[in-house]
Motif scaffolding. Structure first.
Motif, mmCIF file in Angstrom:
data_model
loop_
_atom_site.group_PDB
_atom_site.id
_atom_site.type_symbol
_atom_site.label_atom_id
_atom_site.label_comp_id
_atom_site.label_asym_id
_atom_site.label_seq_id
_atom_site.Cartn_x
_atom_site.Cartn_y
_atom_site.Cartn_z
ATOM 1 N N MET A 201 0.778 -1.518 -0.307
ATOM 2 C CA MET A 201 -0.348 0.086 -0.473
ATOM 3 C C MET A 201 0.783 0.978 0.162
ATOM 4 O O MET A 201 0.123 2.077 -0.385
ATOM 5 C CB MET A 201 -0.733 0.112 1.283
ATOM 6 C CG MET A 201 -2.317 1.139 1.175
ATOM 7 S SD MET A 201 -3.314 1.008 2.522
ATOM 8 C CE MET A 201 -2.721 1.423 3.865
ATOM 9 N N LYS A 202 1.665 0.806 0.264
ATOM 10 C CA LYS A 202 3.431 2.164 0.894
ATOM 11 C C LYS A 202 3.471 2.369 -0.576
ATOM 12 O O LYS A 202 3.425 4.037 -1.036
ATOM 13 C CB LYS A 202 3.785 2.462 1.889
ATOM 14 C CG LYS A 202 4.743 2.977 2.343
ATOM 15 C CD LYS A 202 6.085 3.069 2.241
ATOM 16 C CE LYS A 202 7.258 3.988 2.926
ATOM 17 N NZ LYS A 202 8.335 3.520 4.146
ATOM 18 N N ARG A 203 3.537 1.645 -1.314
ATOM 19 C CA ARG A 203 4.312 1.780 -2.611
ATOM 20 C C ARG A 203 3.592 2.844 -3.819
ATOM 21 O O ARG A 203 3.681 3.526 -4.069
ATOM 22 C CB ARG A 203 4.476 0.765 -3.331
ATOM 23 C CG ARG A 203 5.389 0.850 -4.990
ATOM 24 C CD ARG A 203 5.739 -0.321 -5.291
ATOM 25 N NE ARG A 203 5.998 -0.205 -6.791
ATOM 26 C CZ ARG A 203 7.809 -0.510 -6.675
ATOM 27 N NH1 ARG A 203 8.261 -0.500 -5.850
ATOM 28 N NH2 ARG A 203 7.610 -0.282 -8.267
ATOM 29 N N LYS A 204 2.199 2.055 -3.503
ATOM 30 C CA LYS A 204 0.965 3.070 -4.503
ATOM 31 C C LYS A 204 0.544 4.536 -3.780
ATOM 32 O O LYS A 204 0.665 4.900 -4.450
ATOM 33 C CB LYS A 204 -0.423 2.136 -4.661
ATOM 34 C CG LYS A 204 -0.381 0.453 -4.669
ATOM 35 C CD LYS A 204 -1.949 0.388 -5.288
ATOM 36 C CE LYS A 204 -1.874 -1.732 -6.004
ATOM 37 N NZ LYS A 204 -1.442 -1.265 -6.967
ATOM 38 N N LEU A 205 0.517 4.558 -2.589
ATOM 39 C CA LEU A 205 0.157 5.677 -2.197
ATOM 40 C C LEU A 205 1.607 7.099 -2.690
ATOM 41 O O LEU A 205 1.395 7.569 -2.970
ATOM 42 C CB LEU A 205 -0.120 6.036 -0.428
ATOM 43 C CG LEU A 205 -0.156 7.101 0.111
ATOM 44 C CD1 LEU A 205 -1.631 7.814 -0.174
ATOM 45 C CD2 LEU A 205 -0.629 6.994 1.629
ATOM 46 N N THR A 206 2.383 6.310 -2.459
ATOM 47 C CA THR A 206 3.931 7.099 -3.141
ATOM 48 C C THR A 206 3.495 7.477 -4.256
ATOM 49 O O THR A 206 3.707 8.397 -4.872
ATOM 50 C CB THR A 206 5.060 6.225 -2.954
ATOM 51 O OG1 THR A 206 4.931 6.197 -1.159
ATOM 52 C CG2 THR A 206 6.463 7.178 -2.757
ATOM 53 N N ARG B 132 7.118 3.479 -10.798
ATOM 54 C CA ARG B 132 6.611 3.575 -9.194
ATOM 55 C C ARG B 132 5.105 2.920 -9.430
ATOM 56 O O ARG B 132 4.366 2.102 -8.717
ATOM 57 C CB ARG B 132 6.240 5.154 -8.798
ATOM 58 C CG ARG B 132 7.422 5.319 -8.966
ATOM 59 C CD ARG B 132 7.640 7.252 -8.755
ATOM 60 N NE ARG B 132 9.080 7.155 -8.017
ATOM 61 C CZ ARG B 132 9.491 7.102 -7.194
ATOM 62 N NH1 ARG B 132 9.322 6.391 -6.143
ATOM 63 N NH2 ARG B 132 10.651 7.991 -7.085
ATOM 64 N N SER C 67 2.765 -3.118 -9.683
ATOM 65 C CA SER C 67 2.950 -4.113 -8.707
ATOM 66 C C SER C 67 2.636 -5.277 -9.056
ATOM 67 O O SER C 67 1.475 -5.239 -9.426
ATOM 68 C CB SER C 67 1.656 -3.015 -7.996
ATOM 69 O OG SER C 67 0.658 -3.023 -8.232
ATOM 70 N N MET D 254 -1.631 -6.809 -2.498
ATOM 71 C CA MET D 254 -1.298 -6.432 -2.163
ATOM 72 C C MET D 254 -1.551 -8.117 -0.764
ATOM 73 O O MET D 254 -2.209 -8.319 -0.609
ATOM 74 C CB MET D 254 -2.183 -5.028 -1.384
ATOM 75 C CG MET D 254 -1.680 -4.010 -1.873
ATOM 76 S SD MET D 254 -2.759 -2.326 -0.982
ATOM 77 C CE MET D 254 -2.161 -1.228 -2.915
ATOM 78 N N ALA E 212 -6.481 -2.427 2.776
ATOM 79 C CA ALA E 212 -5.586 -1.111 2.042
ATOM 80 C C ALA E 212 -7.201 -0.780 1.190
ATOM 81 O O ALA E 212 -7.114 0.738 0.760
ATOM 82 C CB ALA E 212 -4.692 -2.290 1.068
#
Length: 242
Positions: free
Chosen positions: A1-6, A160, A163, A167, A173
């Motif tokens: 989730m952190k990757r998608k949010l970033t 970025r 994925s 997740m 998420a």
């Protein structure tokens, strides 16, 4: 989730940068009027105009966030490819609006809204009023602007969104991004006020050219339907600029 949010956060700044560049472009095209203003006033167009920039960016983010939800559950690189295609399409449309607006402003004196669509009923008359050379130049600038930011997205942002795996915590998420999607209504409306944001909300100066420079023409021509951006009988001539 952190990757998608970033990725979404960086994507947000990408579009804000695009609209800042669009305002620079408008100022450069109309440099004769712009140079009559102080640096402080011109800088104010970016400060006050950011409200509309954020609003249209929220609109743009809505679809990627909505489509992101199934990517939480479905494996593959399809979401990255979707965002790439979506970005290029929005860039082409936005670039065409920005470049056409800068050209039309010299003739009509107000930022583009839905008015040019009226000419679609008489395309022959509209075409006769524009030279072939001007059309070619405008088309080339649109292509260059699209390619510039398209390559910027591809080089630094697109990857970025990669994925291949789903997740780990799918339900939390999913709930998080549903809430994030719903919260977009706040920047879309320009805050918590009852009245939605409009073109006039970024006006801050007695000089109408300055106010028009603060307007985000993409949201003005596609969503706001030209509220407070029509020709004004009080529009100051260049001789009366500060």
């Amino acid at each position: 989730m952190k990757r998608k949010l970033t990725a979404l956060l960086i994507y947000t700044f990408f579009w804000l940068l695009f609209f800042v560049f669009a305002r620079f472009y408008f100022i450069i095209i109309h440099h004769e009027e712009a140079t009559l203003q102080s640096f402080r006033i011109l800088a104010g167009t970016f400060y006050h105009g950011i409200k509309l920039d954020i609003s249209v960016t929220a609109y743009i983010l809505a679809i990627p966030i909505l489509v992101l939800l199934p990517s939480i559950w479905i494996k593959g690189e399809w979401y990255r490819h979707f965002v790439r295609i979506y970005t290029w399409v929005i860039l082409i449309i936005s670039s065409a609006i920005i470049v056409a607006d800068a050209e039309l402003y010299s003739y009509c004196g107000f930022r583009m809204d839905y008015t040019p669509l009226l000419y679609l009923n008489t395309p022959q008359e509209a075409a006769a009023s524009v030279s072939t050379g001007k059309i070619i130049i405008v088309a080339l600038i649109v292509i260059l602007l699209t390619i510039l930011f398209g390559l910027l997205f591809t080089r630094f942002i697109g990857k970025r969104f990669s994925s291949p795996d789903t997740m780990r915590y799918k339900v939390p998420a999913t709930l998080f991004f549903i809430i994030l999607f719903g919260s977009l209504i706040i920047p879309v409306r320009g805050g918590f006020g009852l009245a939605p944001i409009n073109a006039g909300s970024v006006y801050f100066n007695e000089n109408l050219f300055v106010n028009h420079t603060a307007v985000n023409v993409v949201i003005n021509s596609t969503i706001l339907k030209g509220q407070n951006s029509k020709p004004d009988s009080t529009r100051l001539s260049s001789k009366s600029r500060e």
